[in-house]
Design a protein around this motif. Sequence first.
Motif, mmCIF file in Angstrom:
data_model
loop_
_atom_site.group_PDB
_atom_site.id
_atom_site.type_symbol
_atom_site.label_atom_id
_atom_site.label_comp_id
_atom_site.label_asym_id
_atom_site.label_seq_id
_atom_site.Cartn_x
_atom_site.Cartn_y
_atom_site.Cartn_z
ATOM 1 N N HIS A 1 42.047 -5.850 -28.848
ATOM 2 C CA HIS A 1 42.682 -6.401 -30.042
ATOM 3 C C HIS A 1 41.779 -6.166 -31.238
ATOM 4 N N ALA B 1 41.364 -7.805 -35.209
ATOM 5 C CA ALA B 1 41.785 -8.842 -36.146
ATOM 6 C C ALA B 1 41.084 -8.653 -37.481
ATOM 7 N N TRP C 1 40.923 -16.600 -40.508
ATOM 8 C CA TRP C 1 41.671 -15.547 -39.822
ATOM 9 C C TRP C 1 42.844 -15.117 -40.697
ATOM 10 N N CYS D 1 46.160 -10.167 -36.842
ATOM 11 C CA CYS D 1 45.645 -9.321 -35.770
ATOM 12 C C CYS D 1 46.733 -8.393 -35.248
ATOM 13 N N CYS E 1 47.469 -10.874 -29.322
ATOM 14 C CA CYS E 1 46.153 -10.968 -29.952
ATOM 15 C C CYS E 1 45.931 -12.388 -30.472
ATOM 16 N N TYR F 1 36.603 -13.569 -31.102
ATOM 17 C CA TYR F 1 36.343 -12.143 -31.170
ATOM 18 C C TYR F 1 34.856 -11.900 -31.003
#
Length: 125
Positions: free
Chosen positions: A33, A35, A47, A50, A107, A112
């Motif tokens: 994934h 992001a 965030w 993603c 995702c 991460y």
Amino acid sequence: QVQLVESGGGLVQAGGSLRLACAASGFTSNYYHVAWFRQVPGREREWVGCINNAGTTHYSNSATGRFTISRDNSKSPVYLSMNDLKPEDTAVYYCAGRATMAFRATCPSENYRYWGQGTPVTVSS
């Protein structure tokens, strides 16, 4: 060694557009994934959205409708296209990656492992 390198940041006027790119290399897993996050000095990293290997995307509420994450194929850079930019979008934008076992796995918005150095975006009013 996994590396993520962002590019495309800069100065843009409010209402303008910008496209960031994230080039990923070194993943030993077939799937991963990617992001996008952003951070304003003194505030928590946020965030943005993603994408998984199947091309399925998810976005934060603030990004929905103005930002688009895309990739041509699983080996190509991941892009963050930003439209109708606002001064509050000013931040350092980071891409991040994490390996996954499934091509169509959703995702996530956190956890991460790998991070780029970031690229600054400044939106003037």
